[in-house]
Write a protein that holds these residues in place. Sequence first.
Motif, PDB file in Angstrom:
ATOM      1  N   UNK A   1     -21.355  25.455 -71.395  1.00 24.95           N
ATOM      2  CA  UNK A   1     -21.389  24.005 -71.214  1.00 24.95           C
ATOM      3  C   UNK A   1     -22.731  23.353 -71.528  1.00 24.95           C
ATOM      4  N   UNK A   2     -23.819  24.072 -71.422  1.00 26.34           N
ATOM      5  CA  UNK A   2     -25.126  23.480 -71.707  1.00 26.34           C
ATOM      6  C   UNK A   2     -25.319  23.187 -73.184  1.00 26.34           C
ATOM      7  N   UNK A   3     -24.407  23.656 -74.023  1.00 26.90           N
ATOM      8  CA  UNK A   3     -24.548  23.480 -75.464  1.00 26.90           C
ATOM      9  C   UNK A   3     -25.251  24.643 -76.116  1.00 26.90           C
ATOM     10  N   UNK A   4     -25.602  25.650 -75.342  1.00 19.79           N
ATOM     11  CA  UNK A   4     -26.286  26.817 -75.893  1.00 19.79           C
ATOM     12  C   UNK A   4     -25.264  27.784 -76.484  1.00 19.79           C
ATOM     13  N   UNK A   5     -25.641  28.362 -77.604  1.00 21.00           N
ATOM     14  CA  UNK A   5     -24.857  29.454 -78.165  1.00 21.00           C
ATOM     15  C   UNK A   5     -25.370  30.712 -77.474  1.00 21.00           C
ATOM     16  N   UNK A   6     -24.476  31.631 -77.048  1.00 18.11           N
ATOM     17  CA  UNK A   6     -24.935  32.799 -76.305  1.00 18.11           C
ATOM     18  C   UNK A   6     -26.020  33.579 -77.033  1.00 18.11           C
ATOM     19  N   UNK A   7     -26.941  34.128 -76.259  1.00 20.79           N
ATOM     20  CA  UNK A   7     -28.029  34.947 -76.793  1.00 20.79           C
ATOM     21  C   UNK A   7     -27.431  36.227 -77.367  1.00 20.79           C
ATOM     22  N   UNK A   8     -27.883  36.608 -78.539  1.00 15.42           N
ATOM     23  CA  UNK A   8     -27.366  37.790 -79.223  1.00 15.42           C
ATOM     24  C   UNK A   8     -28.479  38.812 -79.368  1.00 15.42           C
ATOM     25  N   UNK A   9     -28.405  39.909 -78.645  1.00 17.28           N
ATOM     26  CA  UNK A   9     -29.365  40.989 -78.808  1.00 17.28           C
ATOM     27  C   UNK A   9     -30.816  40.567 -78.722  1.00 17.28           C
ATOM     28  N   UNK A  10     -31.171  39.740 -77.745  1.00 17.98           N
ATOM     29  CA  UNK A  10     -32.554  39.334 -77.582  1.00 17.98           C
ATOM     30  C   UNK A  10     -32.992  38.214 -78.509  1.00 17.98           C
ATOM     31  N   UNK A  11     -32.106  37.715 -79.341  1.00 15.94           N
ATOM     32  CA  UNK A  11     -32.434  36.616 -80.252  1.00 15.94           C
ATOM     33  C   UNK A  11     -32.312  35.311 -79.473  1.00 15.94           C
ATOM     34  N   UNK A  12     -33.316  34.430 -79.545  1.00 17.02           N
ATOM     35  CA  UNK A  12     -33.230  33.163 -78.809  1.00 17.02           C
ATOM     36  C   UNK A  12     -31.983  32.374 -79.202  1.00 17.02           C
ATOM     37  N   UNK A  13     -31.386  31.678 -78.233  1.00 18.55           N
ATOM     38  CA  UNK A  13     -30.154  30.934 -78.519  1.00 18.55           C
ATOM     39  C   UNK A  13     -30.412  29.704 -79.379  1.00 18.55           C
ATOM     40  N   UNK A  14     -29.375  29.301 -80.092  1.00 19.05           N
ATOM     41  CA  UNK A  14     -29.376  28.026 -80.806  1.00 19.05           C
ATOM     42  C   UNK A  14     -28.831  27.000 -79.820  1.00 19.05           C
ATOM     43  N   UNK A  15     -29.514  25.891 -79.671  1.00 16.67           N
ATOM     44  CA  UNK A  15     -29.112  24.850 -78.731  1.00 16.67           C
ATOM     45  C   UNK A  15     -28.690  23.614 -79.516  1.00 16.67           C
ATOM     46  N   UNK A  16     -27.526  23.059 -79.170  1.00 21.25           N
ATOM     47  CA  UNK A  16     -27.089  21.812 -79.774  1.00 21.25           C
ATOM     48  C   UNK A  16     -27.709  20.680 -78.969  1.00 21.25           C
ATOM     49  N   UNK A  17     -28.469  19.826 -79.636  1.00 24.26           N
ATOM     50  CA  UNK A  17     -29.135  18.689 -79.012  1.00 24.26           C
ATOM     51  C   UNK A  17     -28.508  17.417 -79.594  1.00 24.26           C
ATOM     52  N   UNK A  18     -27.335  17.020 -79.074  1.00 18.45           N
ATOM     53  CA  UNK A  18     -26.631  15.879 -79.672  1.00 18.45           C
ATOM     54  C   UNK A  18     -27.388  14.557 -79.561  1.00 18.45           C
TER      55      UNK A  18
END
Length: 120
Positions: free
Chosen positions: A16-33
């Motif tokens: 719900x925060x707009x974050x894409x789940x973290x994948x293997x220690x890679x920082x998440x991509x965040x949608x900032x509408x």
Amino acid sequence: MPGPQGAYPSLQRTVPSGRVPRLGGVPPIVHDPDHHRFVTEVDGSTAELVYHRRGDRVDLAHTGVPPAIEGRGIGGRLVAAALAWAGAEGFAVVPSCPFVASWLAAHPETARAVRVATVP
């Protein structure tokens, strides 16, 4: 019209925060509408993909990855996140950013999973 199930295997769900789940220690991509962008921070540097909504289209206008974090696939992850969002929302994608256009050309399976449009 959303893309087919499984078209974006690493981006199939967002929290719900707009974050894409973290994948293997890679920082998440965040949608900032509020700022019309997808963003991630890596090693203190911020990378972003800026978009503009125009009716049923989303113009992917600019991808910026600072030189300090280039070459790690971050730009591609930003594009994939934006495409997943656009597909889920039923938007056609206008790839006006040269990086987005070249990324789509290099990933035809993803290009076929979204509606790609041209600038009206």
